[in-house]
Write a protein that holds these residues in place. Structure first.
Motif, PDB file in Angstrom:
ATOM      1  N   LEU A  49      47.618  10.625  46.439  1.00 41.51           N
ATOM      2  CA  LEU A  49      48.632  11.734  47.172  1.00 41.51           C
ATOM      3  C   LEU A  49      48.213  12.203  48.286  1.00 41.51           C
ATOM      4  CD1 LEU A  49      49.424  13.205  43.650  1.00 41.51           C
ATOM      5  CD2 LEU A  49      50.988  11.810  44.929  1.00 41.51           C
ATOM      6  N   ARG A  50      48.960  12.646  49.036  1.00 34.80           N
ATOM      7  CA  ARG A  50      48.638  13.499  50.340  1.00 34.80           C
ATOM      8  C   ARG A  50      48.515  14.773  49.494  1.00 34.80           C
ATOM      9  NH1 ARG A  50      51.697  15.013  54.215  1.00 34.80           N
ATOM     10  NH2 ARG A  50      49.925  14.775  55.800  1.00 34.80           N
ATOM     11  N   HIS A  51      48.246  16.004  50.213  1.00 29.85           N
ATOM     12  CA  HIS A  51      47.907  17.196  49.549  1.00 29.85           C
ATOM     13  C   HIS A  51      49.123  17.868  48.677  1.00 29.85           C
ATOM     14  CE1 HIS A  51      50.702  19.489  52.109  1.00 29.85           C
ATOM     15  NE2 HIS A  51      50.540  18.620  52.923  1.00 29.85           N
ATOM     16  N   CYS A  52      48.653  18.370  47.389  1.00 30.69           N
ATOM     17  CA  CYS A  52      49.721  19.349  46.597  1.00 30.69           C
ATOM     18  C   CYS A  52      50.431  20.166  47.652  1.00 30.69           C
ATOM     19  CB  CYS A  52      49.127  19.668  45.465  1.00 30.69           C
ATOM     20  SG  CYS A  52      48.558  18.457  44.280  1.00 30.69           S
ATOM     21  N   GLY A  53      51.753  19.984  47.460  1.00 34.79           N
ATOM     22  CA  GLY A  53      52.502  20.889  48.618  1.00 34.79           C
ATOM     23  C   GLY A  53      53.553  19.936  49.277  1.00 34.79           C
ATOM     24  N   CYS A  54      52.872  18.927  49.678  1.00 39.73           N
ATOM     25  CA  CYS A  54      53.731  18.032  50.520  1.00 39.73           C
ATOM     26  C   CYS A  54      54.813  17.429  49.922  1.00 39.73           C
ATOM     27  CB  CYS A  54      52.680  16.667  50.962  1.00 39.73           C
ATOM     28  SG  CYS A  54      53.576  15.534  51.968  1.00 39.73           S
ATOM     29  N   SER A  80      44.670  12.957  42.979  1.00 42.63           N
ATOM     30  CA  SER A  80      44.983  14.123  43.891  1.00 42.63           C
ATOM     31  C   SER A  80      43.537  14.503  44.468  1.00 42.63           C
ATOM     32  CB  SER A  80      45.454  15.118  43.032  1.00 42.63           C
ATOM     33  OG  SER A  80      45.478  16.521  43.736  1.00 42.63           O
ATOM     34  N   HIS A  81      43.651  14.985  45.670  1.00 43.07           N
ATOM     35  CA  HIS A  81      42.252  15.569  46.334  1.00 43.07           C
ATOM     36  C   HIS A  81      42.380  17.166  46.317  1.00 43.07           C
ATOM     37  CE1 HIS A  81      44.599  15.544  50.069  1.00 43.07           C
ATOM     38  NE2 HIS A  81      43.794  16.543  50.415  1.00 43.07           N
ATOM     39  N   SER A  82      43.614  17.566  45.850  1.00 38.80           N
ATOM     40  CA  SER A  82      43.744  19.147  45.547  1.00 38.80           C
ATOM     41  C   SER A  82      42.729  19.554  44.537  1.00 38.80           C
ATOM     42  CB  SER A  82      45.151  19.488  45.470  1.00 38.80           C
ATOM     43  OG  SER A  82      45.540  19.255  46.574  1.00 38.80           O
ATOM     44  N   SER A  83      42.466  20.761  44.320  1.00 33.12           N
ATOM     45  CA  SER A  83      41.501  21.199  43.062  1.00 33.12           C
ATOM     46  C   SER A  83      42.543  21.096  41.852  1.00 33.12           C
ATOM     47  CB  SER A  83      41.306  22.784  43.442  1.00 33.12           C
ATOM     48  OG  SER A  83      42.503  23.535  43.255  1.00 33.12           O
ATOM     49  N   ARG A  84      41.580  21.235  40.835  1.00 39.28           N
ATOM     50  CA  ARG A  84      42.184  20.884  39.575  1.00 39.28           C
ATOM     51  C   ARG A  84      43.400  22.235  39.220  1.00 39.28           C
ATOM     52  NH1 ARG A  84      44.229  17.592  36.420  1.00 39.28           N
ATOM     53  NH2 ARG A  84      42.320  16.396  36.351  1.00 39.28           N
ATOM     54  N   SER A 149      45.080  24.231  48.182  1.00 36.87           N
ATOM     55  CA  SER A 149      44.033  23.353  48.447  1.00 36.87           C
ATOM     56  C   SER A 149      44.177  22.016  48.875  1.00 36.87           C
ATOM     57  CB  SER A 149      42.988  23.214  47.305  1.00 36.87           C
ATOM     58  OG  SER A 149      43.534  22.426  46.194  1.00 36.87           O
ATOM     59  N   GLY A 150      43.515  21.269  49.349  1.00 36.58           N
ATOM     60  CA  GLY A 150      43.514  19.936  49.909  1.00 36.58           C
ATOM     61  C   GLY A 150      43.812  19.938  51.484  1.00 36.58           C
ATOM     62  N   SER A 151      43.975  18.815  51.839  1.00 34.98           N
ATOM     63  CA  SER A 151      44.094  18.802  53.581  1.00 34.98           C
ATOM     64  C   SER A 151      45.307  18.067  53.960  1.00 34.98           C
ATOM     65  CB  SER A 151      42.893  18.023  54.232  1.00 34.98           C
ATOM     66  OG  SER A 151      43.056  17.661  55.472  1.00 34.98           O
ATOM     67  N   ARG A 152      46.155  18.602  54.878  1.00 36.14           N
ATOM     68  CA  ARG A 152      47.331  17.567  55.205  1.00 36.14           C
ATOM     69  C   ARG A 152      47.264  16.506  56.011  1.00 36.14           C
ATOM     70  NH1 ARG A 152      51.793  21.134  55.308  1.00 36.14           N
ATOM     71  NH2 ARG A 152      50.887  23.051  54.705  1.00 36.14           N
ATOM     72  N   TRP A 153      45.683  16.205  56.479  1.00 36.36           N
ATOM     73  CA  TRP A 153      45.035  15.086  57.234  1.00 36.36           C
ATOM     74  C   TRP A 153      44.564  14.086  56.299  1.00 36.36           C
ATOM     75  CZ3 TRP A 153      46.915  15.453  61.548  1.00 36.36           C
ATOM     76  CH2 TRP A 153      47.079  16.734  62.275  1.00 36.36           C
ATOM     77  N   GLN A 154      44.377  14.267  54.726  1.00 38.01           N
ATOM     78  CA  GLN A 154      44.038  13.250  53.902  1.00 38.01           C
ATOM     79  C   GLN A 154      45.016  11.969  53.868  1.00 38.01           C
ATOM     80  OE1 GLN A 154      40.932  12.621  52.066  1.00 38.01           O
ATOM     81  NE2 GLN A 154      42.301  10.604  52.141  1.00 38.01           N
TER      82      GLN A 154
END
Length: 192
Positions: A49-54, A80-84, A149-154
């Motif tokens: 996934l892209r960031h949680c929220g995308c 997911s690369h966002s936090s748990r 958390s997470g990055s829009r660039w991932q």
């Protein structure tokens, strides 16, 4: 969510040594937290996934969950690369994980093993992608959610792995607005 968290999602993430993406017909990358062939012996569809929220991550996840419900003989995994905590909150907001197994990879080691590094400006902010954000919200009611958390660039991507651990479907996302066809993936990994 705070302004600081939202702003931080626009900063580039730390660089992680990234492998080349696997090609169709090659063995699936295995690391300690995700090994192939899958221990269940079932074919696997996984999406990064892209960031949680995308909104594109949300649309991708909703399609993945729907396909997982329709194909119970296949293992479906979302990474997911966002936090748990952020991932769990986001999953709750989108209706839960359902039959999808969700892995959290804040250090982005699984992403890196599958060739998913940091995206460039055009990948994230191209005009067609920005237009598709608007259309997704207007047509389907899927808008940006808070990014804690997470990055829009991932970079994101989706892959299918057969029961022998061979990549048989998928790719890295060509742009942030790419939504994979998981029905096609399920048919390919099962050999249909």
């Amino acid at each position: 969510m705070t302004f600081r968290q939202e702003f931080a999602s626009w900063l580039g993430p730390a660089k992680v040594p990234t492998s080349s993406p696997p090609s169709i017909g090659s063995p699936a990358p295995s690391i300690t937290s995700l090994t192939f062939p899958h221990p269940s012996g079932r074919p696997t569809i996984l999406t990064f996934l892209r960031h949680c929220g995308c909104p594109f991550a949300e649309k991708t996840f909703l399609r993945l969950r729907s396909a997982a419900t329709s194909h119970p003989s296949t293992q479906f995994i979302a990474v997911s690369h966002s936090s748990r905590a952020s991932t769990d909150q986001w999953l709750s907001a989108v209706g839960g994980a359902g039959p999808v197994h969700v892995l959290v990879d804040e250090e982005r080691k699984i992403y890196a093993a599958w060739g998913l590094g940091v995206a460039g400006w055009w990948h994230v902010l191209n005009p067609a992608g920005l237009w598709n954000v608007y259309k997704l919200g207007k047509d389907e009611g899927i808008w940006n959610r808070p990014t804690e958390s997470g990055s829009r660039w991932q970079m994101s991507g989706s892959f299918g792995v057969d029961s022998d651990g061979i990549v048989s479907w998928g790719q890295t996302a060509p742009s942030a607005d790419w939504i994979p066809d998981f029905e096609e993936a399920a048919n390919v990994v099962k050999g249909y």
